[in-house]
Design a protein around this motif. Structure first.
Motif, PDB file in Angstrom:
ATOM      1  N   ALA A1134       0.632  -1.105  -0.444  1.00  0.00           N
ATOM      2  CA  ALA A1134      -0.042  -0.220  -0.201  1.00  0.00           C
ATOM      3  C   ALA A1134       0.826   1.282  -0.331  1.00  0.00           C
ATOM      4  O   ALA A1134       1.205   1.620   1.377  1.00  0.00           O
ATOM      5  N   PRO A1135       2.082   1.999  -1.422  1.00  0.00           N
ATOM      6  CA  PRO A1135       2.698   3.066  -1.139  1.00  0.00           C
ATOM      7  C   PRO A1135       2.185   4.241  -0.743  1.00  0.00           C
ATOM      8  O   PRO A1135       2.121   4.824  -0.185  1.00  0.00           O
ATOM      9  N   LEU A1136       0.993   3.872  -0.558  1.00  0.00           N
ATOM     10  CA  LEU A1136      -0.052   5.850  -0.688  1.00  0.00           C
ATOM     11  C   LEU A1136       0.107   5.457   0.992  1.00  0.00           C
ATOM     12  O   LEU A1136       0.640   6.637   1.846  1.00  0.00           O
ATOM     13  N   LYS A1137      -0.410   4.515   1.825  1.00  0.00           N
ATOM     14  CA  LYS A1137      -0.577   4.295   2.771  1.00  0.00           C
ATOM     15  C   LYS A1137       0.989   5.175   3.579  1.00  0.00           C
ATOM     16  O   LYS A1137       0.753   4.823   4.768  1.00  0.00           O
ATOM     17  N   ASP A1138       1.699   3.909   3.068  1.00  0.00           N
ATOM     18  CA  ASP A1138       2.745   4.622   4.195  1.00  0.00           C
ATOM     19  C   ASP A1138       3.474   5.319   3.869  1.00  0.00           C
ATOM     20  O   ASP A1138       3.904   5.711   4.863  1.00  0.00           O
ATOM     21  N   ALA A1139       3.319   6.094   3.209  1.00  0.00           N
ATOM     22  CA  ALA A1139       4.139   7.152   2.785  1.00  0.00           C
ATOM     23  C   ALA A1139       3.488   8.670   3.922  1.00  0.00           C
ATOM     24  O   ALA A1139       4.281   9.506   3.929  1.00  0.00           O
ATOM     25  N   LEU A1140       2.152   8.936   4.359  1.00  0.00           N
ATOM     26  CA  LEU A1140       0.998   8.890   4.619  1.00  0.00           C
ATOM     27  C   LEU A1140       1.552   8.806   6.120  1.00  0.00           C
ATOM     28  O   LEU A1140       1.408   9.787   7.466  1.00  0.00           O
ATOM     29  N   LEU A1141       0.594   7.614   6.483  1.00  0.00           N
ATOM     30  CA  LEU A1141       0.884   7.016   7.740  1.00  0.00           C
ATOM     31  C   LEU A1141       2.529   6.613   8.423  1.00  0.00           C
ATOM     32  O   LEU A1141       2.708   6.427   9.495  1.00  0.00           O
ATOM     33  N   ASN A1142       3.219   5.765   7.754  1.00  0.00           N
ATOM     34  CA  ASN A1142       4.677   5.438   7.833  1.00  0.00           C
ATOM     35  C   ASN A1142       5.681   6.145   7.841  1.00  0.00           C
ATOM     36  O   ASN A1142       6.251   5.355   6.970  1.00  0.00           O
TER      37      ASN A1142
END
Length: 1219
Positions: A1134-1142
């Motif tokens: 989940a690239p976008l999720k990792d960029a925003l939340l991780n």
């Protein structure tokens, strides 16, 4: 040899029935072989090939044709020579040999392990022959090949007639016409011609029967109706077989009783019913064999006559050939002889692309000509090569085609109407004269070209030709058959070539054409189109709704519930209610709510209908026609947790039941045609309405409000929810003929939700226990899927056996699952190793598929293990015993744990019902992950001590149930780079004996889902790229339409297709769902699905636009992406999720401003539907139209930005970038 006649065994001296011929020089024992029995006590004897013989064979010539039923072998007496494996060929003439096959499989016999033991084989089917050739495949490891042989069989009597293409046999009736309700016609035929009438009879009213060869296929046409009714569909036409012009004997049996017909060709039977109304066949005067003579004109025929031999021709008990030989008056024989002619051209088979034939020629002549006939399935091959340089040794090289016109489809374009790679014999001519080359195909006018064209050869060149240009072109040697080769009008004696007296050769089979039609019968399922090369069959699944090697696997999900779990919004979806079963996909409306998904099925009348004037004797009737066929409805209701259908019923002075005796005055009919008299509730009752169930009827003396018979309108609306009776099929209203009597009704839509079998489970907890389940119907394909949960280190999930074949699926270690099966070629072992333990008391998913092309093992989301079936292997998986679930028949290594959601060939099994009657097995499974647990969008339910949790680490969503979308707004300077490693698995594929045909194939997969919203185009939405420049890109064109551009084969340029959808740069949220498995791709935009199959371009329906291109258009890549992206899912990342939340993740690199957005909460608008096919990546270059088997896994992807240079690294990379 031994013979078996009339049930009595007797021995005949082999010297009276056979002589022995061998392939080459053989040892001094061989001449004694016909004088020896297969017994050591009979003295020395036997045969061994000479050491220099590279293709040995032993030929037995019988004095007469026999029906051979068995064979026994021993090694050469008193030696270390025996044959461990061998094959058989047989012939009537000593030429044109036929390979012994069973069920289309080239049969290999197991031979001896020592010189003295006798190995006896009863043939799976007997052969009628005079010449038998035994071909050793493997000899003794110490001394080589050697054997003694004994045959068993029966005397064979036959009556034969020879037809020269201008002859026929006429069987004349005793009366003017004959009408029959039963007919039996049997015969055997052999022919070198692909066209010709074998049987014909006709009547004046239009009845007729015709049996004929059409393009090498046997076609039976039958009409029992008047000629005037033919336009109404009275004619029945059925075809069997293929390549029947092979000059081998084929058996035919036609059995008709009234309209039922059994049509048999060589052990393959097709059962069918004739069309039309009549059930008798009325023929006038006669029935003809070998042609259709024109009345009053002897020697003139309406169609092309049969050219070949007929044997043992019986028509309704009459031996026609025997009657003709005895000159009976009922039989007229025109130009028919009673001995089968033996003129057979010698053919040669090029079975490998490395095969070649070299012949000396004289190019010093002013002219040169080459004539030959070819037979092949491959679409690209070279047939001929010659060098025109007089300083080099002049040669002809076969099988290679001359100059650049080597593509058969190109040749077919030059010769309009021709298709040379259709498996039929075609004549090819080449002439060189006056500095020009003339090429001719069959009977069409030659085409010419200047002699300056480039001559080349593709692969298979002998070392002696290095430097002649032979090795300069793409590697695509000819695979097929050749015969009747003439060089400068002189015939080439191929038998002299075989004996080493002329030319040279490599990997050729002489005096045999071993071409096979792998598409007759077709192994492609669900309407997939079959096509083939020389050694492989392929299935074009375009437009079927299925994918996979044989179009077995469904593309669509089975229910709205399944779409809901992936986060899809409400809309119209295609569902496949029985998965890989026979029911085709259908469209339904899915209404998604917070906690469930409703499947909505409409029908032909949803408006309120008023009824007057009906009586019990003449009720008003309304039949409901649903948007789904009845079989689909039945399956949908059965597999759903809950279904309901509302019946709105209003009445005024109209009763539902008679007040005196309770007779139903109105009723409805369920899906099975049964009459029902209850009007509400989930349990079938008698004479009751919803008000009686709820205790609120207006008059408690009645069970329905309408039965009070009031003058005012009253309501008896009810909700039907007993699934076994749904949906309603018809409704009958009977009491509206009295004064002021009236009724009004409205039938609601059928509504269903849930998946009854998803959490249907059973627990195996007391030793080796199992369920008995009927044997799998798995002859050509089988698919099995289920979830398991256990703490045990090993155990057998299921096992099913036949006489020899079997399948077994087991947990073989705490971290591995093994699928073992045997279809007759020896056990195949597929094992998949998980990087994490599988006995962790969590649910794990297992799927296995097996078909004639491959076998697959999948566990969770690990990379599947795939086994490619051998080209000449067995295809039928024959299982006969009970399927044991949870153990084996021997009660060893039983599984202990839980199983749920078991599906066999698309059919879900009710484990809970079976557990109720099986001691030691309990209903359900302990734990908190059950039907009440909700984990969406690839979230995984994880068992905890007192509850469950949703693991969203592999989901693009967050929240307790993985329901919350993660979205981001991109600006001109934003970019995100994400590095990920594909979740790997270790696996192996093993067989009981090594074989070069058995290869393990690794097929890559991609699953991409995301939503976007923008008003800027053009733009790059996603780019997946490897360090080898393979890529797949999702783009918006200048007009806002979606384009998919891909480059999966380094040997060619990129391709592109465009789904037919409107402008997507309209500031609305659109969802993209892309699934790729090898070359099978499906792309869904909203509800618009484009299916991209692995078919070659010549078999595809190009509904989309296809374009050749270099890498991405710079104008597009510079445009970038400005807008919002949401829920970006790339396989398990989940690239976008990792960029925003991780932010601490080392795999994420962010530059510029990236802000969270809420665009993912918007609804999805438009819906569309169509189907597309992908051009073959192997269609050009060097793959002979065979689909690409392996594509490199995507190592980088660009999402939402310009295509910046990607750093090559071992790990895969996903790049989100915007400029």
């Amino acid at each position: 040899a031994s013979a078996l006649l009339s049930g009595l065994h007797f021995l005949v001296s082999i010297t009276t029935v056979c002589e022995v011929v061998a392939s080459f020089a053989f040892n001094w024992f061989a001449h004694q072989m016909c004088d020896q029995r297969n017994s050591p006590s009979a003295g020395g004897g036997g045969w061994s090939p000479a050491p220099e013989d590279q293709q040995p064979w032993l030929q037995l010539t019988l004095r007469d044709r026999l029906e051979v039923t068995a064979i026994s072998t021993q090694g050469r007496w008193g030696s270390e020579h025996w044959v461990r494996r061998y094959q058989l060929l047989y012939s009537d003439t000593g030429h044109n040999w036929r390979q012994y096959r069973h069920e289309s499989v080239l049969w290999t016999f197991t031979g001896n392990r020592d010189a003295d033991s006798e190995i006896h084989h009863k043939l799976p089917h007997s052969i009628r022959t005079r010449f038998l050739r035994l071909v050793p495949l493997q000899g003794s490891p110490r001394g080589g090949a050697g054997l003694r042989v004994e045959l068993y069989g029966c005397a064979y009597k036959s009556d034969v007639a020879d037809f020269d293409g201008r002859s026929a046999l006429l069987y004349r009736f005793n009366q003017k016409s004959m009408s029959t309700a039963k007919d039996v016609i049997s015969l055997r035929f052999r022919s070198q011609q692909a066209e010709g009438v074998l049987v014909h009879g006709a009547g004046q009213k239009g009845d007729f029967i015709t049996l004929e060869l059409q393009q090498g296929k046997l076609v039976l046409q039958l009409n029992l109706d008047d000629a005037k009714l033919l336009s109404r569909g009275g004619l029945t036409s059925v075809s069997l077989g293929s390549l029947l012009d092979d000059d081998h004997w084929h058996s035919v049996l036609i059995e008709r009783f009234n309209k039922q017909v059994n049509f048999t060709l060589d052990h393959h039977t097709q059962h069918f019913r004739t069309q039309g109304q009549e059930d008798t066949l009325e023929l006038d005067y006669e029935i003809s064999f070998g042609g259709i003579p024109l009345p009053g004109k002897p020697g003139t025929f309406l169609k092309e006559n049969f050219h070949g031999c007929l044997e043992n021709l019986y028509c309704n008990g009459v031996n026609v050939i025997d009657q003709a030989k005895r000159r009976k008056p009922q039989i007229f024989s025109g130009n028919v002889t009673f001995q089968c002619s033996e003129t057979q051209p010698v053919a040669v088979t090029f079975h490998s692309s490395d095969s070649f034939l070299i012949l000396p020629i004289n190019l010093g002549m002013e002219t040169f000509s080459l004539r030959l006939q070819i037979r092949t399935w491959n679409a690209e091959s070279l047939i001929f090569h010659a060098t025109l340089d007089q300083e080099l040794q002049p040669l002809i090289l076969l099988p290679y085609t001359a100059f650049t016109l080597y593509k058969f489809d190109y040749v077919a374009w030059l010769f309009k109407g021709s298709r040379i790679n259709d498996g039929q014999w075609h004549s090819v001519g080449l002439d060189i004269k006056d500095q020009q080359i003339f090429l001719s195909v069959d009977r069409q006018r030659p085409v010419s070209a200047d002699i300056g064209l480039h001559f080349c050869v593709i692969q298979g060149c002998p070392e002696s030709l290095n430097g002649t240009g032979c090795e300069s072109c793409s590697p695509m040697g000819f695979q097929g058959c050749m015969r009747l080769i003439f060089v400068n009008n002189h015939p080439v004696d191929l038998l002299q070539v075989q004996q080493g007296m002329l030319g040279n050769y490599n990997q050729l089979d002489f005096d045999v054409c071993s071409i096979q039609d792998r598409c007759t019968p077709s192994f492609c399922e669900h309407g997939g189109q079959c096509y083939q090369s020389w050694s492989q069959l392929y299935c074009n699944c375009s437009g079927t709704g299925y994918t996979g090697a044989t179009c077995h696997n469904p593309i669509y999900r089975q229910s709205c519930e399944a779409y809901w779990k992936t986060g899809r919004p409400s809309g119209t979806y295609s569902i496949d209610v029985d998965g890989s079963g026979p029911l085709e996909p259908t469209l339904v409306n899915c209404s998604m709510t917070v906690d469930r998904a409703w499947t909505v099925v409409s029908h032909n009348q949803t408006q309120l209908i008023k009824v007057r004037g009906s009586t019990l004797q003449s009720p008003y009737t309304w039949t409901l026609n649903y948007t789904l066929p009845l079989n689909h409805l039945r399956n949908l209701v059965t597999t759903s947790d809950h279904c309901q259908q509302e019946v709105v019923y209003h009445c005024r002075r109209s009763r539902l039941f008679d007040n005196w005796d309770g007779t139903p005055l109105s009723w409805w009919v369920d899906r099975d045609g049964e009459k029902r008299t209850y009007w509400g509730g989930f349990l079938p009752g008698v004479q009751q309405c919803s008000c009686s169930l709820e205790g609120n009827c207006m008059d408690m003396n009645y069970f329905c409000n309408c039965d009070a018979d009031r003058d005012t309108w009253v309501n008896d609306t009810g909700l039907l929810s007993y699934k076994d009776h749904l949906p309603m099929k018809e409704i009958f209203i009977g009491d509206t003929n009295r004064t002021d009597s009236e009724a009004a009704f409205q039938i609601g839509l059928l509504l269903c939700h849930g998946d009854r079998y998803l959490w249907n489970s059973a627990s195996f907890y007391q030793g080796p226990l199992y369920f008995h389940i009927p044997s799998l119907q798995s002859d050509l394909s089988v698919d099995i899927s289920f979830y398991f949960k256990t703490s045990s280190s090993s155990g057998v999930f299921l096992e099913n056996k036949g006489q020899q074949d079997f399948i077994r699926l087991e947990l073989s270690s705490p971290s591995s699952v093994t699928f073992i099966f045997d279809v007759g070629d020896g056990p195949i072992n597929l094992t998949l190793m998980s990087p994490e333990p599988l006995n962790d008391r969590q649910w794990h998913y297992v799927q296995v598929d097996r078909n004639v092309k491959e076998a697959l093992l999948q566990v969770d989301n690990l990379t599947p293990q795939i086994y490619g079936a051998p080209h000449e292997g067995h295809v039928h998986l024959q299982l006969s015993t009970t399927l044991f679930l949870g153990g084996t028949a021997s009660r060893q290594r039983g599984f202990q744990g839980c199983l749920r959601a078991l599906t066999l060939n698309g059919l879900s099994l009710d484990l809970e019902e079976r557990a109720k009657t099986t001691p030691g097995v309990s209903v359900g499974c302990p734990g908190h992950c059950n039907s009440d647990s909700v984990c969406l969008n690839q979230g995984r339910c994880v068992e905890e001590r007192n509850s469950y949790a949703c693991d969203c680490s592999h989901s693009a969503h967050t929240g307790p149930h993985c329901r919350t979308a993660v979205s981001a707004a991109f600006e001109s300077s934003s970019s995100v780079t994400f590095n990920f490693e594909e979740r790997s698995s270790r696996g192996r594929s093993e067989s009981s004996k090594p074989s070069p045909a058995r290869t393990e194939v690794r097929r890559t997969r991609d699953r991409i889902t995301f939503g976007f919203m923008t008003r800027h185009a053009p733009a790059v939405l996603l780019l997946a790229q490897t360090h080898t420049q393979r890529y797949m890109a999702i783009l918006l064109a200048k007009n806002g339409s979606l384009h998919i551009k891909y480059h999966l084969d380094q040997g060619r340029g990129s391709d592109m297709f465009s789904p037919k959808c409107s402008n997507l740069a309209n500031e609305q949220l659109h969802w993209i769902h892309l699934n790729r498995e090898g070359l099978d791709v499906s792309v869904q935009v909203g509800y618009f699905l484009s299916i991209v199959s692995n078919a070659t371009s010549q078999h595809s329906a190009h509904i989309f636009c296809v374009a050749e291109a270099d890498f991405l258009d710079p104008e597009i890549t510079r445009a970038g992406f400005i807008g919002c992206l949401t829920s970006v899912q790339y396989n398990e990342a989940a690239p976008l999720k990792d960029a925003l939340l991780n932010h601490r993740s080392s795999r994420v690199r962010v530059s510029g401003r990236l802000s969270e957005s809420s665009c993912g909460t918007h609804s999805t608008p438009n819906v569309f539907s169509t189907t597309h096919s992908l051009p073959d990546q192997a269609g050009k270059g060097n793959r002979a139209k065979e689909p690409l088997k392996e594509a490199a896994h995507n190592e980088s992807a660009l999402i939402g930005g310009e295509a910046a240079p990607v750093v090559e690294r071992d790990r895969s990379e996903v790049t989100l970038k915007l400029t």
